[in-house]
Design a protein around this motif. Structure first.
Motif, PDB file in Angstrom:
ATOM      1  N   ILE A   3      -1.792   3.435   1.593  1.00 30.75           N
ATOM      2  CA  ILE A   3      -1.805   4.184   0.330  1.00 30.75           C
ATOM      3  C   ILE A   3      -2.020   5.668   0.601  1.00 30.75           C
ATOM      4  CG2 ILE A   3      -3.067   4.565  -1.839  1.00 30.75           C
ATOM      5  CD1 ILE A   3      -3.715   1.587  -1.868  1.00 30.75           C
ATOM      6  N   THR A   4      -3.024   5.961   1.416  1.00 29.65           N
ATOM      7  CA  THR A   4      -3.356   7.347   1.728  1.00 29.65           C
ATOM      8  C   THR A   4      -2.251   8.023   2.513  1.00 29.65           C
ATOM      9  OG1 THR A   4      -5.687   6.702   1.839  1.00 29.65           O
ATOM     10  CG2 THR A   4      -5.106   8.838   2.760  1.00 29.65           C
TER      11      THR A   4
ATOM     12  N   GLY B 146       0.817  -1.212   0.000  1.00 35.31           N
ATOM     13  CA  GLY B 146       0.000   0.000   0.000  1.00 35.31           C
ATOM     14  C   GLY B 146       0.848   1.258   0.000  1.00 35.31           C
ATOM     15  N   SER B 147       1.934   1.232   0.774  1.00 31.76           N
ATOM     16  CA  SER B 147       2.823   2.391   0.841  1.00 31.76           C
ATOM     17  C   SER B 147       3.490   2.658  -0.506  1.00 31.76           C
ATOM     18  CB  SER B 147       3.892   2.167   1.924  1.00 31.76           C
ATOM     19  OG  SER B 147       3.312   2.017   3.192  1.00 31.76           O
TER      20      SER B 147
ATOM     21  N   CYS C  53       1.797   7.067  -6.609  1.00 36.74           N
ATOM     22  CA  CYS C  53       0.732   8.036  -6.922  1.00 36.74           C
ATOM     23  C   CYS C  53       1.156   9.449  -6.555  1.00 36.74           C
ATOM     24  CB  CYS C  53      -0.550   7.669  -6.163  1.00 36.74           C
ATOM     25  SG  CYS C  53      -1.326   6.122  -6.701  1.00 36.74           S
TER      26      CYS C  53
ATOM     27  N   ILE D  37       2.368   1.851  -3.467  1.00 40.86           N
ATOM     28  CA  ILE D  37       1.346   2.395  -4.379  1.00 40.86           C
ATOM     29  C   ILE D  37       1.116   3.868  -4.087  1.00 40.86           C
ATOM     30  CG2 ILE D  37      -1.095   2.304  -5.013  1.00 40.86           C
ATOM     31  CD1 ILE D  37      -0.985  -0.719  -4.485  1.00 40.86           C
ATOM     32  N   GLY D  38       1.036   4.202  -2.799  1.00 45.95           N
ATOM     33  CA  GLY D  38       0.832   5.597  -2.408  1.00 45.95           C
ATOM     34  C   GLY D  38       1.966   6.496  -2.856  1.00 45.95           C
TER      35      GLY D  38
END
Length: 240
Positions: A148-149, A14-15, A21, A17-18
């Protein structure tokens, strides 16, 4: 331990991907994501916080825990460890390439967010004793999306929060047979309430409403455990 490794992998994925982005985001878009993350974290924290069963224990734990944490400078210790990780990862690179000034703060806040909560405790016990991985796998999915956020909003430090999860949930898993008899529904409720209060603090930081040294309040969790274990004796002395 496989459930713990899955949780760590979800946070790392997730990290990443974040971070990918974030490279395409403008400053304005990054601010929007951080604000949205702050609101969501506050909501999560409030949902957890209202599960407390004894407001007196919660208040005393937060106040005394904050005093002890400030005395021991837990926040500073974790930030320095985050800075150490940053130095290892970005050794030889310029400051502009070092993942941003929020590296240590991202590590600290993400570590608290992913470790505090009933799912980490109950999930670790069920995985170790009953071989039931449902709760931890569900937590892994939630942590992955939050990672991700967080990574998009705060930077690369989020990735390394898997270290805290590995040690914390790993310890719970290995010690589950010894600890589980003491983990009652009341204890889970009180720890969830106290953990929720800590998560609200993280949300306040993300919203830039006030800079709170969240980690300095971590001893409140230990005090909650102490109060619950001593509850029968306390009630014999003071009735509330």
């Amino acid at each position: 331990m496989i459930a713990v490794f899955v949780n760590c992998a979800a946070i790392i994925l997730g990290s990443v991907i974040g971070l990918l982005c974030a490279r395409r985001m403008t400053t304005a878009l990054s601010d929007i994501i951080q604000t949205a993350a702050g609101i969501v974290v506050v909501i999560i924290g409030l949902q957890m916080a209202f599960k407390y069963q004894n407001i007196v224990y919660l208040a005393l734990s937060m106040i005394l825990g904050g005093i002890l944490g400030t005395w021991w400078d837990i926040d500073g210790l974790i930030l320095r460890f985050g800075g150490f990780l940053q130095h290892l990862v970005y050794r030889g690179r310029g400051k502009e390439e070092q993942g941003g000034k929020n590296f240590a703060y991202a590590f600290l806040n993400a570590s608290v967010l992913f470790c505090v909560g009933a799912m980490a405790i109950i999930g670790s016990f069920k995985a170790a004793i009953e071989k039931d991985y449902t709760i931890i796998f569900t937590k892994s999915i939630l942590d992955g999306f939050m990672a991700i956020t967080f990574a998009a909003a705060m930077g690369a430090g989020t990735v390394f929060s898997f270290i805290a999860v590995l040690f914390y949930q790993g310890a719970l898993t290995l010690l589950s047979a010894f600890v589980k008899p003491y983990v009652t529904d009341v204890l889970i409720a009180e720890l969830t309430g106290c953990g929720g209060a800590l998560i609200v603090m993280i949300g306040i930081n993300l919203l830039n409403l006030r800079k709170i040294k969240t980690a300095n309040f971590l001893p409140a969790l230990l005090l909650e455990i102490l109060f619950v274990l001593l509850d029968p004796w306390i009630k014999n002395i003071v009735h509330f």
